[in-house]
Design a protein around this motif. Structure first.
Motif, short mmCIF file in Angstrom:
data_model
loop_
_atom_site.label_atom_id
_atom_site.label_comp_id
_atom_site.label_asym_id
_atom_site.label_seq_id
_atom_site.Cartn_x
_atom_site.Cartn_y
_atom_site.Cartn_z
N THR A 599 0.85 -1.19 0.00
CA THR A 599 0.00 0.00 0.00
C THR A 599 0.88 1.24 0.00
N ASP A 600 0.27 2.39 -0.28
CA ASP A 600 1.07 3.60 -0.50
C ASP A 600 1.78 4.10 0.76
N GLY A 601 1.40 3.59 1.94
CA GLY A 601 2.11 4.00 3.15
C GLY A 601 3.57 3.61 3.12
N LEU A 602 3.93 2.60 2.31
CA LEU A 602 5.33 2.15 2.25
C LEU A 602 6.20 3.15 1.52
N ILE A 603 5.65 3.90 0.58
CA ILE A 603 6.48 4.78 -0.25
C ILE A 603 6.27 6.25 0.07
N GLN A 604 5.35 6.56 0.99
CA GLN A 604 5.17 7.95 1.39
C GLN A 604 6.24 8.33 2.40
N SER A 605 6.84 9.50 2.21
CA SER A 605 7.91 9.93 3.10
C SER A 605 7.96 11.45 3.12
N ARG A 606 8.31 12.00 4.29
CA ARG A 606 8.48 13.45 4.40
C ARG A 606 9.85 13.89 3.90
N THR A 607 10.77 12.95 3.77
CA THR A 607 12.15 13.29 3.41
C THR A 607 12.51 12.88 1.99
N ARG A 608 11.65 12.09 1.31
CA ARG A 608 11.93 11.65 -0.05
C ARG A 608 10.72 11.93 -0.93
N ASP A 609 10.99 12.24 -2.21
CA ASP A 609 9.87 12.34 -3.13
C ASP A 609 9.46 10.95 -3.59
N LEU A 610 8.38 10.88 -4.35
CA LEU A 610 7.83 9.59 -4.73
C LEU A 610 8.79 8.80 -5.60
N ASP A 611 9.44 9.47 -6.55
CA ASP A 611 10.37 8.76 -7.44
C ASP A 611 11.53 8.16 -6.66
N ALA A 612 12.05 8.91 -5.69
CA ALA A 612 13.16 8.39 -4.89
C ALA A 612 12.72 7.20 -4.06
N SER A 613 11.49 7.24 -3.53
CA SER A 613 10.98 6.11 -2.74
C SER A 613 10.81 4.88 -3.61
N LEU A 614 10.28 5.06 -4.83
CA LEU A 614 10.09 3.92 -5.72
C LEU A 614 11.43 3.32 -6.13
N THR A 615 12.42 4.17 -6.38
CA THR A 615 13.75 3.67 -6.73
C THR A 615 14.36 2.89 -5.57
N LEU A 616 14.23 3.43 -4.37
CA LEU A 616 14.76 2.73 -3.20
C LEU A 616 14.05 1.40 -3.01
N LEU A 617 12.74 1.36 -3.22
CA LEU A 617 11.99 0.12 -3.10
C LEU A 617 12.48 -0.91 -4.10
N SER A 618 12.64 -0.49 -5.36
CA SER A 618 13.09 -1.42 -6.40
C SER A 618 14.49 -1.94 -6.12
N ASP A 619 15.39 -1.04 -5.73
CA ASP A 619 16.77 -1.45 -5.46
C ASP A 619 16.84 -2.41 -4.27
N THR A 620 16.08 -2.12 -3.23
CA THR A 620 16.11 -2.99 -2.04
C THR A 620 15.59 -4.38 -2.37
N LEU A 621 14.51 -4.45 -3.17
CA LEU A 621 13.97 -5.75 -3.54
C LEU A 621 14.95 -6.51 -4.42
N ALA A 622 15.62 -5.81 -5.35
CA ALA A 622 16.61 -6.47 -6.22
C ALA A 622 17.78 -7.01 -5.40
N GLN A 623 18.25 -6.24 -4.42
CA GLN A 623 19.34 -6.70 -3.58
C GLN A 623 18.93 -7.94 -2.79
N ALA A 624 17.70 -7.94 -2.28
CA ALA A 624 17.21 -9.11 -1.53
C ALA A 624 17.13 -10.33 -2.44
N SER A 625 16.71 -10.11 -3.70
CA SER A 625 16.62 -11.23 -4.62
C SER A 625 18.00 -11.78 -4.95
N ARG A 626 18.98 -10.90 -5.18
CA ARG A 626 20.33 -11.37 -5.48
C ARG A 626 20.93 -12.12 -4.30
N ALA A 627 20.52 -11.75 -3.08
CA ALA A 627 21.02 -12.43 -1.89
C ALA A 627 20.22 -13.68 -1.56
#
Length: 785
Positions: A599-627
């Motif tokens: 849900t959108d609560g995962l990507i809402q942040s007072r310190t990051r814009d939406l694009d930065a949150s989505l990028t961080l989400l994608s990168d974190t999931l990719a790192q978890a998959s590689r591991a």
């Protein structure tokens, strides 16, 4: 005559000056009789004696030296007494009355002295008149200075009270936390008002229930306290300690009556409920006891104590404390109500979410629900994992607009509706259309004060046999996708999945039959004729991108390879708008792909814009998959990376790792629309089950296949396709091109038909119909022996 009067008054003042103490004593005695309440303040009584002496001396000195009394400054002691009167809260009228009494008695004593010093009646009368005029002039002039000193202090006290009231408004009730609100009350009270502030709340309130009228002894808990001394050594009860006030004690009386109380105490009579181990060490002298009362309910008790501040509490202080505690009590009640509703909503929310992992083999899943840490309340976020026919699984995540119990209850209703629609195997876009109708109906039925009902939802279906994931979104954010680690699967549309099961005797099951794919084109037959060259393993029948048994794909359905990172997904309107279409897309995913639905609560942040949150989400999931992290570890990584300690909105997160069905566990056969094909279907079934080592299921499975194929040939239309799937259960699926769904009916005694589906229902654990864009699939599941 004027000179004689002036000389006479000088002589009177000169002779009386050394003996003025006697007059002071007489004036003070008269003041004690007229104003007995004044002498309750020992310090004021002592200072009043000094002031009276100073006034007598100043007046006689002015008479003796012939000075103008309107130019004589008020003695410092008089100004000091006026300030002490103001600090003690003694009314100005009492101060002025004391001046009048002192003035009248002083004039009476002077008149007596005049008659003692002269027998000249005319001189005595003239001197008396002069003394009255001079006395009034002296009192008027000094009263102005004394009133000014008194008012200066009173103005400062008023400003101080206004400041405390303003601070209370600003600092109390900043959160909807009961304990923190009590601490804020103690902090404000100990900041320049009291030396010790304690806050006790009823035990029933802190246990999450409704507060009850206090009984004796009242069960209390010391929630907060603040002292000018470090560590509160002046308090007999520790913070967090449970205690009770004895029946008949002042606190018990305040709790029972709801009336505030101002107490005067001394070192020798400190009550037990107030006294620390060594009360004489602190010098307690006044206490304010105030009930915490809001909306007709007593919540607890606040105590304000002075021992380091010399000035005792007065009635004005009691009014100020009442105002502060009244504000705090409302905030405490708000916090209590919010906590109760939040606890109830959380309990409801958790009871409506899946309680344990669902048994299915298509994906490995893990989910986390995290309520918000803000005062907004619990939202309507939810997730679900729903096993479907043919080994498929539905992954759902949604978010109801709104907060509190209403949102949680609406979430439960929508989750139930999704499960009901999933049970009849609707395609994602069709399911969202029906769910949209449900929301619109709820809007019409709900009261207007509950607000408009709206929600978002993402519905995805994954088929481990074809590795196709079909999705549709109603206003919901798309999922994040991460490919598997190296060697974890094969990407790409049209990849082959291996050969099919062999028939009895070791020969192929039919050149037109390929293991792991969907049924071939309608032109392929059960007799082993070659399939259409355009049909590949893992694909659907005839049209490209059609799932096994699902019928040809819709013309608007997109089929593509596994999307990396944050794939583009057509997002339809939120649920509740009505009349607007939803669009379905399909992706082919390698085995081991990670899907994150949230849900959108995962990507809402007072310190990051939406694009930065989505990028961080994608990168974190990719790192978890590689591991090669497990879905549960992926959830923990995503929450740790994306969220602060207290998220501003609720978060529902569902992570799934896809699995692929063993190609040797799927067998398909294309059938002509000819009753003679039924025997071939039975032989195909027996050969396949023999290969799988399931001979004991052969009789019932052949019966089920015979009935389903016969119905498809008799009542359906080509193409007719048979598929057997071996997973956690054995599934038989028959597809035909007719969209008419069968139904069981009660056969009469002499009817020749109408018993087929009844037999299927008797031998199968589950059976049903799965509609497609063009046609339908009838399926039946049997448990494995």
């Amino acid at each position: 005559m004027e000179k004689d009067v002036s000389a006479f008054l000088v002589r009177l003042a000169h002779e009386r000056g050394p003996r003025s103490d006697q007059w002071v004593g007489l004036v003070m005695e008269r003041l004690r009789e007229e104003l007995p309440g004044l002498w309750q303040h020992e310090d004021l009584a002592r200072r009043a004696l000094e002031e009276t002496s100073a006034h007598v001396a100043a007046f006689l000195d002015a008479l003796e030296h012939g000075r103008d009394v309107t130019e004589v400054q008020a003695p410092p002691a008089a100004l000091d007494v006026a300030r002490r009167f103001a600090e003690a809260g003694v009314p100005l009228s009492t101060l002025l009355r004391a001046y009048r009494i002192g003035h009248v008695n002083m004039l009476r004593l002077l008149q007596e002295e005049v008659t003692r010093l002269t027998d000249d009646q005319q001189l005595a009368n003239t001197a008396t008149i002069r003394l009255i005029e001079t006395g009034f002039a002296y009192v008027d002039h000094n009263s102005e200075q004394v009133v000014a000193a008194y008012q200066e202090v009173r103005d400062r006290r008023v400003q101080h009270r206004l400041m405390i009231t303003s601070e209370a408004s600003r600092r109390i009730g900043t959160t909807l936390d009961t304990t923190r609100t009590a601490e804020e009350l103690a902090e404000v009270g100990a900041d320049g008002f009291a030396d010790l502030v304690t806050v006790d709340l009823l035990g029933s309130l802190l246990q999450g229930g409704e507060p009850h009228p206090p009984t004796e002894p009242a069960a209390m808990r010391r929630v907060a306290q603040r002292s000018t001394l470090d560590g509160c050594p002046d308090s007999p009860v520790a913070t967090g300690q449970q205690h009770a006030y004895a029946p008949g004690s002042a606190p018990a009386e305040v709790l029972a009556t709801g009336l505030p109380l101002l107490l005067r105490v001394s070192d020798s009579d400190v009550p037990p409920w107030l006294a620390p181990p060594d009360p004489r060490r602190f010098g307690f002298h006044s206490v304010l006891l105030l009930p915490l009362y809001a909306r007709g309910t007593t919540l607890g008790l606040a105590q304000f104590v002075r021992h380091r501040t010399p000035t005792p509490f007065d009635d004005d202080d009691l009014l100020l404390a009442q105002e502060i505690t009244a504000r705090a009590a409302v905030h405490l009640d708000n916090a209590r109500r919010y906590t109760h509703e939040r606890t109830t909503a959380l309990a409801l929310q958790h009871s409506l979410l899946p309680q344990r992992p669902v048994e299915q083999s298509a994906v490995e899943t893990a989910a986390h629900y995290l309520p918000s840490g803000s005062r907004a309340g619990v939202g309507g976020d939810w997730y679900d994992v729903i096993p479907l026919s043919g080994g498929r699984v539905a992954l759902v995540v949604g978010d109801v607009v709104g907060r509190g119990l209403h949102a949680a209850a609406t979430m439960g209703r929508l989750r139930t509706a999704v499960r009901a629609f999933a049970d009849i195997d609707l395609m994602p876009d069709e399911l969202l259309t029906h769910l949209d109708d449900v929301v619109i109906r709820l809007q019409r039925e709900e009261a207007h004060e509950d607000g408009e009902i709206s929600a978002t939802c993402l519905y995805a279906v994954y088929d481990p046999a074809t590795r196709l994931c079909t999705l549709a979104s109603a206003g919901h954010v798309p999922p994040a996708v991460a490919p598997p680690a190296a060697g974890g699967g094969t990407a790409g549309t049209g990849s082959t999945s291996g050969s099919g099961p062999v028939a009895a005797g070791g020969g192929p099951a039919g050149t037109g039959t390929t293991a792991g794919r969907g049924p071939a084109d309608a032109g392929a037959t059960a007799g082993g004729k070659p399939a259409d060259t355009g049909t590949t393993a893992g694909s659907g029948p005839a049209d490209a991108g059609t799932t096994v048994g699902g019928g040809p794909a819709d013309a608007g359905t997109t089929v593509g390879a596994e999307p990396p990172g944050l794939p583009e997904l057509p997002i339809g309107p939120p649920l509740g708008l009505g009349g607007l279409p939803f669009e379905t897309v399909r992706w082919e995913l390698p085995e081991g792909t990670l899907l994150a639905l949230y849900t959108d609560g995962l990507i809402q942040s007072r310190t990051r814009d939406l694009d930065a949150s989505l990028t961080l989400l994608s990168d974190t999931l990719a790192q978890a998959s590689r591991a090669s992290a497990s879905p549960n570890e992926c959830c923990e990584r995503l929450l740790a990376k994306m969220l602060p300690a207290r998220p501003a909105d609720d978060v529902a997160l569902l992570v799934a790792r896809t699995r692929a069905l063993d190609p040797g566990h799927v067998a398909t056969l294309d059938l002509p629309s000819d009753p003679a094909a039924v025997s071939g279907a039975r032989r195909f079934c027996a050969d396949t089950l023999g290969t799988w080592g399931l001979d004991e299921l052969s009789f019932t499975t052949e019966l089920i296949v015979s009935e389903l194929v016969t119905n498809a040939i008799r009542y359906g239309k080509p193409p007719i396709l048979l598929r057997l799937v071996l997973d956690s259960s054995l599934t038989c699926e028959v597809f035909d091109g007719s969209s008419t769904a069968p139904h069981m009916r009660r056969a009469r005694t002499f009817d020749e038909g109408g018993r087929g589906l009844l037999l299927v229902a008797q031998f199968a654990a589950r059976w049903g119909t799965r509609p497609g864009r063009e046609g339908k699939t009838i399926w039946a599941e049997q448990p494995l022996p």
